[in-house]
Design a protein around this motif. Structure first.
Motif, PDB file in Angstrom:
ATOM      1  N   PHE A 288      -4.356  -2.745 -10.899  1.00 32.35           N
ATOM      2  CA  PHE A 288      -2.998  -2.584 -11.431  1.00 32.35           C
ATOM      3  C   PHE A 288      -2.130  -3.835 -11.263  1.00 32.35           C
ATOM      4  CE2 PHE A 288      -3.000   2.340 -10.681  1.00 32.35           C
ATOM      5  CZ  PHE A 288      -3.860   2.495 -11.760  1.00 32.35           C
ATOM      6  N   ASN A 289      -2.258  -4.506 -10.130  1.00 31.01           N
ATOM      7  CA  ASN A 289      -1.353  -5.632  -9.854  1.00 31.01           C
ATOM      8  C   ASN A 289      -1.940  -7.001 -10.161  1.00 31.01           C
ATOM      9  OD1 ASN A 289       0.591  -3.828  -8.943  1.00 31.01           O
ATOM     10  ND2 ASN A 289      -0.051  -3.976  -6.814  1.00 31.01           N
ATOM     11  N   GLU A 290      -3.274  -7.102 -10.112  1.00 30.94           N
ATOM     12  CA  GLU A 290      -3.886  -8.426 -10.326  1.00 30.94           C
ATOM     13  C   GLU A 290      -4.655  -8.519 -11.641  1.00 30.94           C
ATOM     14  OE1 GLU A 290      -6.175  -9.226  -6.805  1.00 30.94           O
ATOM     15  OE2 GLU A 290      -4.396  -9.233  -5.512  1.00 30.94           O
TER      16      GLU A 290
ATOM     17  N   GLU B  80       5.608  -0.577 -11.908  1.00 34.08           N
ATOM     18  CA  GLU B  80       4.902  -1.839 -11.622  1.00 34.08           C
ATOM     19  C   GLU B  80       5.901  -2.934 -11.273  1.00 34.08           C
ATOM     20  OE1 GLU B  80       1.153  -2.471 -14.200  1.00 34.08           O
ATOM     21  OE2 GLU B  80       2.598  -1.512 -15.529  1.00 34.08           O
ATOM     22  N   PRO B  81       5.510  -3.937 -10.479  1.00 32.56           N
ATOM     23  CA  PRO B  81       4.245  -4.000  -9.714  1.00 32.56           C
ATOM     24  C   PRO B  81       4.287  -3.006  -8.552  1.00 32.56           C
ATOM     25  CG  PRO B  81       5.647  -5.868  -9.168  1.00 32.56           C
ATOM     26  CD  PRO B  81       6.365  -5.105 -10.243  1.00 32.56           C
TER      27      PRO B  81
ATOM     28  N   THR C 247       1.812   7.878 -12.171  1.00 36.43           N
ATOM     29  CA  THR C 247       2.920   7.017 -11.720  1.00 36.43           C
ATOM     30  C   THR C 247       4.258   7.629 -12.130  1.00 36.43           C
ATOM     31  OG1 THR C 247       2.672   5.630 -13.713  1.00 36.43           O
ATOM     32  CG2 THR C 247       1.579   4.873 -11.702  1.00 36.43           C
TER      33      THR C 247
ATOM     34  N   SER D  44       3.800  -1.523  -4.948  1.00 35.28           N
ATOM     35  CA  SER D  44       3.616  -1.893  -3.536  1.00 35.28           C
ATOM     36  C   SER D  44       2.519  -0.991  -2.966  1.00 35.28           C
ATOM     37  CB  SER D  44       4.917  -1.647  -2.766  1.00 35.28           C
ATOM     38  OG  SER D  44       5.220  -0.253  -2.788  1.00 35.28           O
TER      39      SER D  44
ATOM     40  N   HIS E 274      -4.919  -1.733  -6.185  1.00 34.12           N
ATOM     41  CA  HIS E 274      -4.066  -2.927  -6.103  1.00 34.12           C
ATOM     42  C   HIS E 274      -4.630  -4.042  -6.991  1.00 34.12           C
ATOM     43  CE1 HIS E 274      -1.683  -6.229  -4.558  1.00 34.12           C
ATOM     44  NE2 HIS E 274      -2.808  -6.879  -4.316  1.00 34.12           N
TER      45      HIS E 274
END
Length: 403
Positions: A19-21, A69-70, A62, A72, A16
């Motif tokens: 990949f997301n931040e 993206e993003p 993925t 969950s 998380h």
């Protein structure tokens, strides 16, 4: 293999952040490994290696998981389930893990493995660029850059020899082997945390890839010279230069980042490297003061880092084509400005951890055609590709300033 809930949750939390931040994988791993003091080396190894593995194959996994993206938390669990399925690991009956269609996952993997950008898990632009610059070699090279990098040590010859170091590490139950053609290198036969060893605490070695170890030697230095490392960073190559110079003469380690030079000072104290002086580059004046003053100059230029994707797999997702255009311009400026530090009769090495000719041979060729470049003679260069060497991709060129 039996999956443990707290370890898998740590991996999901790490994914998380990366990949997301936009967090850096190495920093995330460092933090996660301190999460639970009860974890043993096997637990830590699972968290670190699983995280890096999923980051490395992000595009492939993925695509198979059909998530975008993003991501969950639910989608990250789906990606994890793909990783586990492809490794033949039985998934536990946890509420976070939904039904996993094993046959479909394996079928999709077989299908996508026929397309290089999915098979090697890279962005479209990088795949296109690699093919443009390396041609047929790109297939082999990107495949090699997706392998896990070996752990290589450089014996600190200010304090020990490679043979003695090998014996001391054996006493600490760490097996190593010599690498032909790399005089100070030892390669671990099995991955382990070498930073907790007495040998490391006593400054007897540094962790440094075999290709990187060739750069300082390429500079053809002698004890007693004045050597300037212009883009020193945390100083892996400055420390090697100091060792080759037997602490005689002077290594001036320069960088625009003060925090990196502070780390170099700490490492130099541990290594017993007493001839290193650090200087922060705050303006062009800091460079002008050294014009025509150095016997040897190392320009380990900032670059795309495509040659070291094995140890920085998240760079595949952080790099952008615009950055490459910008960095090539920076490389040309640094080469033009910092080359003036070399005194007549002195030598310069331009090096990068990139495999792209546009950052390497072409930069050197352009430099030699400029006014300052006409004062230099090209002596030799070395192109290191991962699929040929088994180590990081690197480039180095040796130039001499005319007397």
């Amino acid at each position: 293999m039996r999956l443990h809930r707290n370890l898998v949750f740590a991996v999901i939390d790490g994914l998380h952040e990366i990949f997301n931040e936009g967090a850096y994988a190495d920093k995330v791993v460092q933090k996660l490994l301190k999460r639970d003091k009860r974890w043993g080396s096997r637990d830590r190894s699972f968290v670190a290696e699983t995280l890096y593995e999923i980051v490395r194959w992000k595009r492939l996994y993925t695509e198979i998981a059909e998530v975008k993206e993003p991501f969950s938390r639910e989608n990250l669990w789906r990606v994890f389930a793909v990783w586990a399925t492809l490794r033949g690991i039985s998934l536990p009956d946890w509420k976070q893990i939904g039904p996993t269609p094993t046959r479909r996952i394996k079928g999709r993997f077989d299908e996508l493995s026929k397309i290089r950008k999915f098979k090697e898990s890279i962005p479209d632009w990088m795949d296109q660029l690699g093919e443009e610059e390396l041609g047929k070699l790109w297939n082999k090279e990107i495949s090699a850059l997706n392998q896990q990098a070996p752990v290589v040590l450089r014996a600190n010859t200010l304090k020990t020899t490679r043979d003695k170091l090998r014996g001391l590490l054996e006493d600490e139950k760490i097996d190593t082997e010599f690498i032909k053609g790399y005089p100070d290198a030892l390669q671990l036969t099995e991955r382990t945390n070498v930073f907790t060893t007495e040998a490391f605490k006593n400054g007897l070695f540094e962790v440094q890839d075999a290709s990187s170890q060739l750069v300082a030697n390429f500079l053809d230095i002698q004890p007693g010279q004045r050597v300037v490392d212009t883009c020193a960073g945390a100083g892996g190559k400055s420390l090697h230069l100091a060792a080759l110079m037997e602490n005689k003469g002077q290594v001036i380690a320069m960088d625009i980042y003060d925090n990196k030079l502070k780390e170099l000072k700490r490492r130099a104290r541990r290594d017993g490297a007493h001839n290193i002086e650090t200087r922060v580059i705050e303006s062009t004046k800091d460079i002008k003061k050294l014009h025509s003053k150095a016997d040897r100059v190392l320009i380990d230029a900032p670059c795309s880092g495509i040659g070291v994707l094995r140890r920085n797999p998240d760079a595949k997702w952080k790099l952008q084509p615009e950055f490459l255009d910008k960095i090539r311009k920076t490389q040309a400026e640094i080469l033009e400005n910092y080359s003036k530090i070399v005194k007549p009769g002195g030598k310069l090495v331009y090096a990068t951890c990139s495999i792209l000719p546009s950052e390497n041979q072409e930069q050197v060729k352009t430099f030699l055609s400029k006014e300052i470049g006409k004062e230099f003679t090209f002596i030799k260069d070395k192109k290191i590709l991962s699929h040929q060497s088994g180590y990081d991709g690197f480039y180095m060129a040796l130039l001499e300033r005319k007397s």
